[in-house]
Design a protein around this motif. Sequence first.
Motif, PDB file in Angstrom:
ATOM      1  N   ALA A 130       0.835  -1.204   0.000  1.00 11.22           N
ATOM      2  CA  ALA A 130       0.000   0.000   0.000  1.00 11.22           C
ATOM      3  C   ALA A 130       0.874   1.261   0.000  1.00 11.22           C
ATOM      4  O   ALA A 130       0.565   2.243  -0.692  1.00 11.22           O
ATOM      5  CB  ALA A 130      -0.937  -0.010   1.199  1.00 11.22           C
ATOM      6  N   HIS A 131       1.953   1.222   0.765  1.00 13.18           N
ATOM      7  CA  HIS A 131       2.865   2.368   0.814  1.00 13.18           C
ATOM      8  C   HIS A 131       3.513   2.601  -0.548  1.00 13.18           C
ATOM      9  O   HIS A 131       3.584   3.741  -1.038  1.00 13.18           O
ATOM     10  CB  HIS A 131       3.934   2.137   1.888  1.00 13.18           C
ATOM     11  N   ARG A 132       3.970   1.532  -1.167  1.00 14.62           N
ATOM     12  CA  ARG A 132       4.598   1.649  -2.487  1.00 14.62           C
ATOM     13  C   ARG A 132       3.597   2.157  -3.529  1.00 14.62           C
ATOM     14  O   ARG A 132       3.934   2.992  -4.366  1.00 14.62           O
ATOM     15  CB  ARG A 132       5.169   0.302  -2.928  1.00 14.62           C
ATOM     16  N   ALA A 133       2.382   1.633  -3.476  1.00 13.64           N
ATOM     17  CA  ALA A 133       1.346   2.079  -4.412  1.00 13.64           C
ATOM     18  C   ALA A 133       1.060   3.566  -4.205  1.00 13.64           C
ATOM     19  O   ALA A 133       0.889   4.319  -5.177  1.00 13.64           O
ATOM     20  CB  ALA A 133       0.074   1.254  -4.248  1.00 13.64           C
ATOM     21  N   GLY A 134       1.009   3.996  -2.961  1.00 14.71           N
ATOM     22  CA  GLY A 134       0.787   5.409  -2.665  1.00 14.71           C
ATOM     23  C   GLY A 134       1.916   6.289  -3.180  1.00 14.71           C
ATOM     24  O   GLY A 134       1.671   7.377  -3.724  1.00 14.71           O
ATOM     25  N   GLN A 135       3.141   5.824  -3.009  1.00 18.90           N
ATOM     26  CA  GLN A 135       4.292   6.579  -3.517  1.00 18.90           C
ATOM     27  C   GLN A 135       4.226   6.698  -5.044  1.00 18.90           C
ATOM     28  O   GLN A 135       4.484   7.774  -5.598  1.00 18.90           O
ATOM     29  CB  GLN A 135       5.607   5.892  -3.140  1.00 18.90           C
ATOM     30  N   ALA A 136       3.904   5.607  -5.702  1.00 17.62           N
ATOM     31  CA  ALA A 136       3.812   5.615  -7.165  1.00 17.62           C
ATOM     32  C   ALA A 136       2.694   6.562  -7.620  1.00 17.62           C
ATOM     33  O   ALA A 136       2.882   7.343  -8.563  1.00 17.62           O
ATOM     34  CB  ALA A 136       3.560   4.200  -7.690  1.00 17.62           C
ATOM     35  N   ARG A 137       1.562   6.506  -6.948  1.00 17.56           N
ATOM     36  CA  ARG A 137       0.429   7.373  -7.285  1.00 17.56           C
ATOM     37  C   ARG A 137       0.808   8.846  -7.078  1.00 17.56           C
ATOM     38  O   ARG A 137       0.545   9.697  -7.927  1.00 17.56           O
ATOM     39  CB  ARG A 137      -0.779   6.994  -6.431  1.00 17.56           C
ATOM     40  N   GLU A 138       1.438   9.148  -5.949  1.00 15.25           N
ATOM     41  CA  GLU A 138       1.831  10.519  -5.639  1.00 15.25           C
ATOM     42  C   GLU A 138       2.870  11.042  -6.640  1.00 15.25           C
ATOM     43  O   GLU A 138       2.786  12.192  -7.087  1.00 15.25           O
ATOM     44  CB  GLU A 138       2.387  10.599  -4.215  1.00 15.25           C
ATOM     45  N   THR A 139       3.830  10.220  -7.004  1.00 15.20           N
ATOM     46  CA  THR A 139       4.860  10.650  -7.957  1.00 15.20           C
ATOM     47  C   THR A 139       4.249  10.892  -9.329  1.00 15.20           C
ATOM     48  O   THR A 139       4.634  11.839 -10.031  1.00 15.20           O
ATOM     49  CB  THR A 139       6.002   9.615  -8.028  1.00 15.20           C
ATOM     50  N   LEU A 140       3.279  10.075  -9.714  1.00 11.82           N
ATOM     51  CA  LEU A 140       2.578  10.310 -10.976  1.00 11.82           C
ATOM     52  C   LEU A 140       1.838  11.647 -10.922  1.00 11.82           C
ATOM     53  O   LEU A 140       1.873  12.421 -11.876  1.00 11.82           O
ATOM     54  CB  LEU A 140       1.615   9.167 -11.292  1.00 11.82           C
ATOM     55  N   SER A 141       1.203  11.938  -9.804  1.00  5.04           N
ATOM     56  CA  SER A 141       0.513  13.222  -9.647  1.00  5.04           C
ATOM     57  C   SER A 141       1.499  14.386  -9.728  1.00  5.04           C
ATOM     58  O   SER A 141       1.199  15.428 -10.322  1.00  5.04           O
ATOM     59  CB  SER A 141      -0.231  13.273  -8.315  1.00  5.04           C
ATOM     60  N   GLU A 142       2.663  14.207  -9.150  1.00  2.00           N
ATOM     61  CA  GLU A 142       3.690  15.254  -9.214  1.00  2.00           C
ATOM     62  C   GLU A 142       4.157  15.452 -10.662  1.00  2.00           C
ATOM     63  O   GLU A 142       4.395  16.584 -11.091  1.00  2.00           O
ATOM     64  CB  GLU A 142       4.872  14.906  -8.316  1.00  2.00           C
ATOM     65  N   PHE A 143       4.291  14.346 -11.402  1.00  2.00           N
ATOM     66  CA  PHE A 143       4.651  14.462 -12.814  1.00  2.00           C
ATOM     67  C   PHE A 143       3.596  15.273 -13.559  1.00  2.00           C
ATOM     68  O   PHE A 143       3.930  16.186 -14.327  1.00  2.00           O
ATOM     69  CB  PHE A 143       4.805  13.081 -13.472  1.00  2.00           C
ATOM     70  N   ILE A 144       2.339  14.944 -13.343  1.00  2.00           N
ATOM     71  CA  ILE A 144       1.256  15.655 -14.028  1.00  2.00           C
ATOM     72  C   ILE A 144       1.308  17.142 -13.685  1.00  2.00           C
ATOM     73  O   ILE A 144       1.172  18.004 -14.561  1.00  2.00           O
ATOM     74  CB  ILE A 144      -0.112  15.036 -13.675  1.00  2.00           C
ATOM     75  N   GLY A 145       1.546  17.454 -12.404  1.00  3.59           N
ATOM     76  CA  GLY A 145       1.645  18.857 -12.011  1.00  3.59           C
ATOM     77  C   GLY A 145       2.827  19.556 -12.657  1.00  3.59           C
ATOM     78  O   GLY A 145       2.732  20.732 -13.037  1.00  3.59           O
ATOM     79  N   ALA A 146       3.939  18.861 -12.793  1.00  5.57           N
ATOM     80  CA  ALA A 146       5.133  19.452 -13.404  1.00  5.57           C
ATOM     81  C   ALA A 146       4.981  19.592 -14.916  1.00  5.57           C
ATOM     82  O   ALA A 146       5.493  20.547 -15.517  1.00  5.57           O
ATOM     83  CB  ALA A 146       6.368  18.615 -13.084  1.00  5.57           C
ATOM     84  N   ALA A 147       4.274  18.662 -15.546  1.00  2.52           N
ATOM     85  CA  ALA A 147       4.128  18.681 -17.001  1.00  2.52           C
ATOM     86  C   ALA A 147       3.013  19.604 -17.476  1.00  2.52           C
ATOM     87  O   ALA A 147       3.067  20.118 -18.598  1.00  2.52           O
ATOM     88  CB  ALA A 147       3.880  17.264 -17.514  1.00  2.52           C
ATOM     89  N   ALA A 148       2.030  19.832 -16.640  1.00  3.89           N
ATOM     90  CA  ALA A 148       0.848  20.604 -17.047  1.00  3.89           C
ATOM     91  C   ALA A 148       1.158  22.006 -17.587  1.00  3.89           C
ATOM     92  O   ALA A 148       0.571  22.418 -18.598  1.00  3.89           O
ATOM     93  CB  ALA A 148      -0.151  20.682 -15.887  1.00  3.89           C
ATOM     94  N   PRO A 149       2.056  22.760 -16.971  1.00  3.99           N
ATOM     95  CA  PRO A 149       2.315  24.106 -17.519  1.00  3.99           C
ATOM     96  C   PRO A 149       2.823  24.077 -18.963  1.00  3.99           C
ATOM     97  O   PRO A 149       2.614  25.042 -19.708  1.00  3.99           O
ATOM     98  CB  PRO A 149       3.391  24.683 -16.589  1.00  3.99           C
ATOM     99  N   GLY A 150       3.447  23.002 -19.372  1.00  6.40           N
ATOM    100  CA  GLY A 150       3.953  22.898 -20.746  1.00  6.40           C
ATOM    101  C   GLY A 150       2.878  22.686 -21.794  1.00  6.40           C
ATOM    102  O   GLY A 150       3.157  22.750 -22.985  1.00  6.40           O
ATOM    103  N   VAL A 151       1.651  22.422 -21.363  1.00  8.19           N
ATOM    104  CA  VAL A 151       0.568  22.198 -22.326  1.00  8.19           C
ATOM    105  C   VAL A 151      -0.554  23.233 -22.200  1.00  8.19           C
ATOM    106  O   VAL A 151      -1.583  23.099 -22.828  1.00  8.19           O
ATOM    107  CB  VAL A 151      -0.010  20.759 -22.211  1.00  8.19           C
ATOM    108  N   ARG A 152      -0.319  24.212 -21.381  1.00  3.85           N
ATOM    109  CA  ARG A 152      -1.345  25.262 -21.227  1.00  3.85           C
ATOM    110  C   ARG A 152      -1.086  26.394 -22.172  1.00  3.85           C
ATOM    111  O   ARG A 152      -0.068  26.630 -22.683  1.00  3.85           O
ATOM    112  CB  ARG A 152      -1.320  25.792 -19.783  1.00  3.85           C
TER     113      ARG A 152
END
Length: 152
Positions: A130-152
């Motif tokens: 569960a901890h690993r899954a949470g870390q993976a989910r959170e890192t994916l969310s961070e990627f989306i947040g970091a990538a989003a300004p490049g497509v706006r």
Amino acid sequence: METAVIAVIGTLLGAVVTHLFQSRTTERTAELARNEQLRQERIAAYTAFAGALVDYRRGQSDRWHRALEEPGGPVAETARIESYHLRSGAHQALIRVQLVCEDRAALELAAAAFELTNCLHEAVDEADRAHRAGQARETLSEFIGAAAPGVR
């Protein structure tokens, strides 16, 4: 005669100025089209990566659960093979992100999210999984947040 020469020079000057303005307009239009195409390609690559990683994370969790239920059994083996297929799709999506993304931090987050998902099946117990899954989910969310300004 002087009037005719002035008229010819004026006409030529007008043609040159018109040509320059049209060239600049054409270049600007082409650049805007290229930028929009790249933006669309980034959106497609980022969403495909996120979707593939979500599927891969689910497959890795399923693999872990099936191996816990019946280690080495046919259901566990099927889940393991399925996780390999999902990994392949996620890796292909990561490569596509690497081709279109210029943001170094976003690229590092994408690679980290993939690696965290890749190691999910190695969890020692449910809390670790569960901890690993949470870390993976959170890192994916961070990627989306970091990538989003490049497509706006």
